[in-house]
Motif scaffolding. Structure first.
Motif, short mmCIF file in Angstrom:
data_model
loop_
_atom_site.label_atom_id
_atom_site.label_comp_id
_atom_site.label_asym_id
_atom_site.label_seq_id
_atom_site.Cartn_x
_atom_site.Cartn_y
_atom_site.Cartn_z
N UNK A 331 0.79 -1.23 0.00
CA UNK A 331 0.00 0.00 0.00
C UNK A 331 0.83 1.29 0.00
N UNK A 332 2.13 1.19 0.34
CA UNK A 332 2.96 2.39 0.34
C UNK A 332 2.73 3.31 1.52
N UNK A 333 1.97 2.83 2.51
CA UNK A 333 1.63 3.68 3.64
C UNK A 333 1.74 2.87 4.92
N UNK A 334 2.23 3.50 5.98
CA UNK A 334 2.37 2.77 7.25
C UNK A 334 1.16 3.04 8.14
N UNK A 335 0.61 1.97 8.70
CA UNK A 335 -0.44 2.11 9.70
C UNK A 335 0.04 1.48 10.99
N UNK A 336 -0.47 2.00 12.11
CA UNK A 336 -0.09 1.46 13.40
C UNK A 336 -0.25 -0.05 13.45
N UNK A 337 0.76 -0.74 13.94
CA UNK A 337 0.70 -2.19 14.14
C UNK A 337 0.19 -2.93 12.90
N UNK A 338 0.71 -2.56 11.72
CA UNK A 338 0.14 -3.12 10.50
C UNK A 338 0.60 -4.55 10.24
N UNK A 339 1.61 -5.04 10.96
CA UNK A 339 2.01 -6.43 10.76
C UNK A 339 1.01 -7.39 11.41
N UNK A 340 0.29 -6.90 12.42
CA UNK A 340 -0.83 -7.64 12.99
C UNK A 340 -0.55 -9.10 13.34
N UNK A 341 0.60 -9.37 13.96
CA UNK A 341 0.86 -10.73 14.42
C UNK A 341 1.42 -11.68 13.37
N UNK A 342 1.74 -11.17 12.16
CA UNK A 342 2.31 -12.06 11.15
C UNK A 342 3.65 -12.64 11.60
N UNK A 343 4.40 -11.85 12.39
CA UNK A 343 5.70 -12.32 12.85
C UNK A 343 5.56 -13.57 13.71
N UNK A 344 4.48 -13.62 14.49
CA UNK A 344 4.27 -14.79 15.33
C UNK A 344 3.86 -15.99 14.49
N UNK A 345 3.05 -15.72 13.45
CA UNK A 345 2.70 -16.81 12.55
C UNK A 345 3.98 -17.31 11.87
N UNK A 346 4.89 -16.39 11.59
CA UNK A 346 6.16 -16.79 10.98
C UNK A 346 6.92 -17.75 11.89
N UNK A 347 6.87 -17.48 13.20
CA UNK A 347 7.54 -18.40 14.15
C UNK A 347 6.91 -19.78 14.08
N UNK A 348 5.58 -19.79 14.01
CA UNK A 348 4.89 -21.08 13.88
C UNK A 348 5.30 -21.76 12.59
N UNK A 349 5.42 -20.97 11.52
CA UNK A 349 5.83 -21.54 10.23
C UNK A 349 7.23 -22.13 10.32
N UNK A 350 8.10 -21.46 11.06
CA UNK A 350 9.46 -21.97 11.21
C UNK A 350 9.44 -23.32 11.94
#
Lengths: 421, 379
Positions: A331-350
């Motif tokens: 989107x080219x724009x930053x919103x507060x907390x826009x990763x929304x927990x994807x990093x934790x899903x990434x840990x699960x994926x690992x």
């Protein structure tokens, strides 16, 4: 030689546990088959899956599937696999059978939801790949850290920092400048994590949680304090999809893999390179040695601290690149907390990917699939409330972490600080 | 200042009894003081970096102090903000002691709060003395049940509780959104997702509204103090608490000593969830009066910091919760008086934890603050 009788004596116990596990899994799968029949058996009409889009070079026809017969086929197959597991025990097939059963469940669900409707399969698969990328990159970052025995809960924060920096610096310096800055900032947080846990021996999970809190606080603070007034600082260019000639024209696969932006290509290349690096080079072997048995690695003259610093920093850079996807890749724009927990899903994926780059990518694709599935199904007017569809990726994560992995083995020294004597 | 000295002296005495030895004392008292100081300085630098001038920075820190302890109203706000943080923090601390890293307090707060609200408006006819305890219990039980999911998964399949509790958080957010739109939960005549209000007989009574109706401090503070005492007893005086601590310190040793590791995990998670659920009930019955999307407002995540800062000791959690409650209340005042966003408080909180969790780092920055030769003795 003395070890042999011991192993034979221990074998029946292992077998019994495995048989029991296979039986439980088999029972679960028979229940799944019943569930498929009860929940989806009422589907009426044909499900149409569009495989091509109008502007594709080679247009192939829609895939039209009569929903109900195929749902019953899926149920019967699941029941068969379940019964086989239950009666004969599974051995190494247990996990595979359950995986196939879950895939059949998803297919039945998809048929039921699309019955009497049309659904762009290609569009969903393309969205799957796009949505999987930040998760895959986060998971790859975590693989780099955990292979040298540093638990990286901070992936979420690193993604968020990358997204924020991508938007801010992308607005000032243009897309490539933003991307580079995001990578540098990710690397910086990787370095900070390494310093906290390696040199200052802070608890690794606490360090990760703190970095997450810090990045969330800092990015929210700056975006409320600065971006609210100076909008031009939060307006970065977006990397468009690049079509690779010829390959991009292949039906279904083409749009999925060869008509994407640099984040998808970058992630695929990185997965390939890091697999080669970790498992086929001397440095990769040393890194893994540090993760498995730092004391032994140290004795052999490998600098444990240095290795950890380097790999955690590289992991941070990968996460920074993945974070830039959120802003420069969409989107080219930053919103507060826009990763929304994807990093934790990434840990699960690992974890699901068993600490292997390719496994992590595959797991990320599974999550990308559930993610894009719920997005597309929201358009199909299924009677399921949208909130439950939105839960799907998280429920899938829990099932995967609890059910499919079994006893996945982390690097032996994972999470433990190393104190040089 | 003299009261401050007295408190310091009392704290020191208590701490010396709890943890004798100079190094331990420095870790418990000197390090946190330095941590807070450094975090405030770095917070000021952050403000400078984002074009906030020096006068405003000064004003914002004065507002921070005034808003947290400067008046009766400020103290009331501090206590109101601290109560749920302490409750949820106690649960997390208990989990840490048992070797479980429960990030799911946020979800447990949501589920507990929802249960308390539903219980409250479902039985409006019951008298205060029955309904309020019933709602609190409902909150605790719901939180415990929700946390147990992660505990059972961990005990039976070995699923990492960090991942599963995070996922349960995400699921709880959606679940609350869904429930708030159910016809029997949603407030009649509203289209937005807001629950019905609880009747006054289910509310935690306000303690000081006879002085000024704006003072929000409520009876939840007693629930909190009881919980601190209970967790202290549970951890250090009961057999179960010993099992928690033993499994946390060395899972294999605990197993060889005949403790049922799976049961300990499930019980520890359930207790932690019950405390977080109570925190949710506390918010709903004491402050909000109803549920709305995301009413947990990040308390569950701040509680992680509170538990870490309190070093997983009930009394430590109490003080850490008061500090974070003060930062929260002061932060709001800061936003009003100086126009500095409350998100700055998040940065300061994170920095405080960094320095507290890494005593070696503080010793490296302030070598003159500690007796020589002690460096490295921290962990």
């Amino acid at each position: 030689m003395t070890a042999l009788p011991d192993r034979q004596a221990a074998a029946p116990i292992v077998d019994r546990a495995e048989t029991r596990r296979a039986q439980i899994t088999g029972g679960v799968m028979i229940a799944l088959a019943l569930f498929i029949v009860v929940a989806f058996g009422d589907a009426a009409g044909d499900a149409t899956f569009r495989l091509s889009r109008v502007r594709d070079t080679w247009v192939i026809g829609d895939l039209i599937v009569p929903a109900r017969p195929f749902i019953y086929v899926a149920a019967v197959l699941t029941a068969f696999l379940g019964a086989r597991l239950f009666l004969r025990g599974g051995g190494r097939w247990t996990t595979l059978s359950l995986g196939v059963g879950l895939i059949l469940l998803v297919i039945a669900f998809l048929l039921w939801a699309t019955a009497g409707n049309a659904f762009s399969l290609t569009g969903m698969l393309q969205a799957t790949v796009v949505r999987a990328m930040p998760i895959a990159l986060g998971a790859l970052a975590a693989v780099f850290c955990e292979r040298v025995a540093v638990v990286n809960i901070a992936v979420e924060g690193m993604l968020l920092a990358g997204a924020f920096t991508g938007a801010l610096m992308g607005s000032v310096l243009g897309g490539w400048g933003g991307l580079l800055s995001a990578v540098v900032i990710g690397g910086l947080f990787g370095f900070i994590l390494a310093a906290l846990v390696v040199t200052y021996r802070m608890d690794q999970i606490i360090a990760g949680v703190v970095i997450n809190l810090f990045v969330l606080g800092l990015t929210s603070y700056v975006s409320s304090q600065v971006f609210a007034e100076m909008r031009h600082l939060n307006n970065a260019p977006v990397f468009r999809a690049i079509n690779i000639p010829v390959l991009g024209d292949i039906p279904v696969i083409g749009p999925m893999l060869f008509h994407q932006n640099i984040f998808v290509y970058g992630a695929l290349i990185m997965v390939a390179v890091s697999t080669y690096y970790l498992f086929h080079t001397r440095n990769g072997l040393r890194a893994r040695a540090v993760g498995e048995h730092p004391r032994a690695a140290d004795t052999l003259g490998i600098d444990v601290y240095w290795t950890r610093y380097v790999h955690v920093t590289i992991g941070g850079m990968i996460a920074g690149f993945g974070g830039a996807w959120f802003t420069l890749g969409s989107v080219g724009r930053f919103d507060e907390n826009m990763t929304g927990g994807r990093g934790f899903i990434a840990l699960a994926a690992m974890i699901f990917g068993r600490w292997h780059p390719v496994g992590a990518l595959m797991a990320a694709l599974v999550f990308g699939f559930t993610d894009s599935l719920q997005q597309k199904l929201a358009l199909l007017n299924t009677p399921i409330p949208s909130e439950f569809l939105a839960m799907a990726p998280y429920i899938a994560t829990i099932i995967v972490v609890a059910g499919l992995i079994g006893r996945a083995r982390a690097p032996a020294a994972d999470g433990k600080p190393y104190i040089k004597e | 200042m003299s009261t401050q000295d007295a408190i310091n002296a009392a704290t020191r005495k208590l701490l010396e009894r709890a943890a004798p030895g100079r190094v331990a004392f420095e870790d418990l008292v000197v390090v946190p003081l330095f941590a807070i100081l450094v975090a405030l300085i770095l917070g000021a630098l952050t403000m400078l970096a984002t074009n906030v001038d020096l006068a405003t920075i000064g004003r914002s820190y004065v507002a921070l102090l005034q808003g947290s302890v400067g008046s009766l109203n400020a103290l009331s706000e501090t206590l109101t903000a601290a109560a749920p943080l302490i409750l949820a923090g106690l649960g997390l601390a208990l989990g840490f002691r048992a070797g479980l890293f429960n990030i799911g307090a946020e979800g447990q707060i949501l589920i507990g709060g929802m249960a308390a609200v539903i219980c409250g408006f479902s039985f409006p006819g019951l008298p205060f003395a029955i309904l309020l305890p019933l709602c609190l219990v409902a909150g605790g039980v719901a939180g415990a049940a929700y946390a147990s999911i992660a505990g059972v998964l961990r005990a039976t399949t070995g699923a990492n509780e960090v991942i599963s509790t995070i996922m349960l958080n995400m699921i709880a957010f959606r679940l609350v959104d869904y429930m708030l739109r159910l016809p029997w939960v949603q407030r009649p005549g509203r289209s937005d997702p807001v629950s019905q209000s609880v009747p006054p007989s289910a509310e935690l009574p306000r303690l000081l509204d006879w002085i000024d109706p704006n003072l929000r401090v409520h009876a939840g503070i007693f629930v909190t103090l009881l919980a601190v005492a209970f967790v202290y007893w549970l951890l250090f005086r009961s057999k179960l608490g010993f099992e928690f601590r033993a499994s946390g310190a060395s899972p294999s040793a605990a197993r060889y000593a005949g403790m049922r590791a799976g049961l300990v995990i499930v019980l520890a998670m359930a207790t932690a969830g019950a405390l977080a659920g109570l925190a949710g009930a506390n918010q709903v019955l004491g402050v909000l009066g109803r549920a709305s999307p995301g009413f947990s407002a990040g308390i569950g995540f701040d509680a992680i910091a509170v538990a870490l800062l309190g070093r997983s000791h009930p009394v430590g959690v109490l003080f850490a919760g008061l500090l974070f409650g003060a930062l929260e209340a002061g932060g709001r005042q800061m936003q009003v008086d100086a126009g500095v966003s409350i998100d700055l408080i998040g940065i300061i909180q994170a920095l405080i934890i960094v320095f507290i969790a890494a005593p070696l780092l503080v010793r490296a920055i302030f070598p003159w603050g500690f007796r020589r030769g002690d460096s490295g003795g921290a962990s």
